[in-house]
Design an enzyme around this catalytic site. Structure first.
Site, mmCIF file in Angstrom:
data_model
loop_
_atom_site.group_PDB
_atom_site.id
_atom_site.type_symbol
_atom_site.label_atom_id
_atom_site.label_comp_id
_atom_site.label_asym_id
_atom_site.label_seq_id
_atom_site.Cartn_x
_atom_site.Cartn_y
_atom_site.Cartn_z
ATOM 1 N N HIS A 228 3.088 9.676 2.367
ATOM 2 C CA HIS A 228 1.905 10.156 2.858
ATOM 3 C C HIS A 228 1.260 11.166 2.313
ATOM 4 O O HIS A 228 0.227 11.484 2.559
ATOM 5 C CB HIS A 228 2.354 10.481 4.488
ATOM 6 C CG HIS A 228 1.182 10.502 5.357
ATOM 7 N ND1 HIS A 228 0.479 9.421 5.722
ATOM 8 C CD2 HIS A 228 0.349 11.656 5.895
ATOM 9 C CE1 HIS A 228 -0.550 10.017 6.494
ATOM 10 N NE2 HIS A 228 -0.725 11.299 6.745
ATOM 11 N N SER B 12 -5.448 9.890 6.092
ATOM 12 C CA SER B 12 -5.010 10.050 7.539
ATOM 13 C C SER B 12 -5.840 10.224 8.658
ATOM 14 O O SER B 12 -6.638 9.606 9.033
ATOM 15 C CB SER B 12 -3.883 11.156 7.165
ATOM 16 O OG SER B 12 -3.016 11.186 8.460
ATOM 17 N N ASP C 231 5.622 5.408 4.080
ATOM 18 C CA ASP C 231 4.973 6.762 4.542
ATOM 19 C C ASP C 231 5.728 6.862 5.978
ATOM 20 O O ASP C 231 5.673 5.879 6.938
ATOM 21 C CB ASP C 231 3.663 6.026 4.896
ATOM 22 C CG ASP C 231 2.522 7.220 5.607
ATOM 23 O OD1 ASP C 231 3.152 7.827 6.370
ATOM 24 O OD2 ASP C 231 1.248 7.219 5.179
#
Lengths: 279, 279
Positions: free
Chosen positions: A256, A146, A223
């Site tokens: 995620h 991320s 995600d």
């Protein structure tokens, strides 16, 4: 400065350790964690974590140590920002300030004195890996998740000589075009949007920056941040347009979280081991 | 009562899920987590966690799902006690009350109405595995860590017909002789020490209780609780004296943490898979 060990746990024929040191770059205490297998260490992967994380998340949740041990590689996981400060707006949100450095050297008042995470990683951590941890020269790769995926790719494009290979899970890929990036870059770099492009993976590739090795990305299709924050397909397109090697693997149903990372971490460590052991 | 799913994450070709249900035994809401691989589920292992844990620790830290997926087994991780109550002394310490049920049916005032964790596991969870999760009959094994290792071994000795195999990491093995056990048994069972022996693995084996399958234990030699709280060698000796099969593996340098569990979890899942698939 030499880091001091705070905690040691034996794991997979090596040791997980938590460390603290006085950082010359951030002018604060900084923490990081490591996994170091027994015997000869043939290289190191730097892991950069995402928003809200600390030096601990990857070490407890990714299930990665088995594979680092197998390949005789160490991993080092820095914290995601300086701590213990009280800068303007630093503690107001989870996507800016504490836990959200975006791994760049800030230029705005207050932040420019401490939020020097690009220099912290590329000079201080890389230096310590060679001086304190005796990692052989040039045997360093970098990956992240991320915001840390953004950090890994941007640092590898800005300092291609430092990192043999780079990979990312669910990276923030075009930060100048997403709310997380716009907020962070305004706060750390000010309002000059042209300058922001020097810290954006998609823009760097579009402007001719290259890494010799192909970039590996894994991305879950469930995600919740993919469409508005990560914009992975922008980076993918820029790489194809500008002949930067990239392998992007999309996974149906995955989100995620660290459950996603743990599922595919083995393939990333194999990827870095191949690059580091090929030297 | 049918459990409702709160969260789902895809992982290793299956799903991690967090659940909540109204428990008939504890008369509270109870939470648990599961990992269920895609396709045919051939059996289930119940994981019982240690002091201070919840339904989450094993799921995020043990790195176990890869191996459950490989063997087509699900795992269910109950919480370590009822929650949301306010019984006498329930929230005063981390080794009694909330997060510290010791997996028995309490008989003391207040606790006897809610702390019915033996019945919760052996009736309600086992029942739900068959009714809601469609686990084939008799295809259930049990394992745990520390207080949960005690729970797994004691429940398998008291209900050998329910569990095909049992294993433990760093189990509280002789609770009537250690401070954690003495405090918990006094609080949950009162002062009749003779009755305590019905909930103590070493005493149960010494009094002739048996499990058909050998018990598997892994234990770190750097475990700070080994000498005063766990007393694993007492259970080991009782098993050898009373012809209960046991395999106890001691590991130099390893401590009481999930770093230890993660290192050896694959061998425990292989052990249970062999027992469950042999039926």
């Amino acid at each position: 400065m030499t880091a001091q060990v705070l905690k040691t746990h034996r794991m997979f024929g090596g040791v997980v350790q938590f460390w603290e040191h006085e950082s010359l770059e951030t002018k604060t205490k900084m923490k990081f964690s490591t996994f170091i297998p027994d015997g000869v260490v043939r290289g190191c992967v730097i892991w950069l974590s995402g928003l809200t994380c600390t030096e601990e998340n990857f070490t407890t949740k990714a299930g990665a140590q088995k594979y680092f041990s197998k390949h005789q590689l160490m991993v080092i996981c820095p914290d995601t920002s300086p701590r213990g400060l009280d800068l303007p707006h630093e503690h107001e949100g989870w996507d800016f300030g504490s836990g959200a450095s975006f791994y760049l050297d800030a230029t705005t008042p207050g932040y420019k004195d401490h939020y020097r995470m690009e220099s912290y990683i590329t000079k201080e951590i890389v230096g310590m890996l060679q001086s304190q941890f005796k990692v052989p020269p040039n045997r360093i790769s970098i990956m992240g998740h991320s915001m840390g995926g953004h950090g890994a790719i941007v640092l590898s494009l800005r300092h291609p000589e430092l990192f043999q290979s780079v990979s990312a899970f669910s990276p923030v890929s075009h930060p100048t075009k997403c709310p997380w990036g716009e907020k962070a870059f305004t706060g750390y770099l000010g309002n000059d949007r042209e300058n922001w492009k020097n810290f954006d993976a998609t823009e760097l590739v579009s402007n001719g920056k290259k890494h010799l090795h192909k970039i590996l990305i894994d991305q879950g299709l469930q995600d919740e941040f993919l469409e508005k924050q990560l914009l992975v397909s922008d980076l993918d397109s820029a790489c194809h347009a500008h002949h930067q090697g990239i392998e992007t693997n999309y996974h149906k149903g995955y989100d995620h979280s660290y459950y996603f990372i743990a599922t595919f971490i083995e393939s990333h460590i194999n990827f870095h081991a191949k690059a580091l052991h090929a030297l």
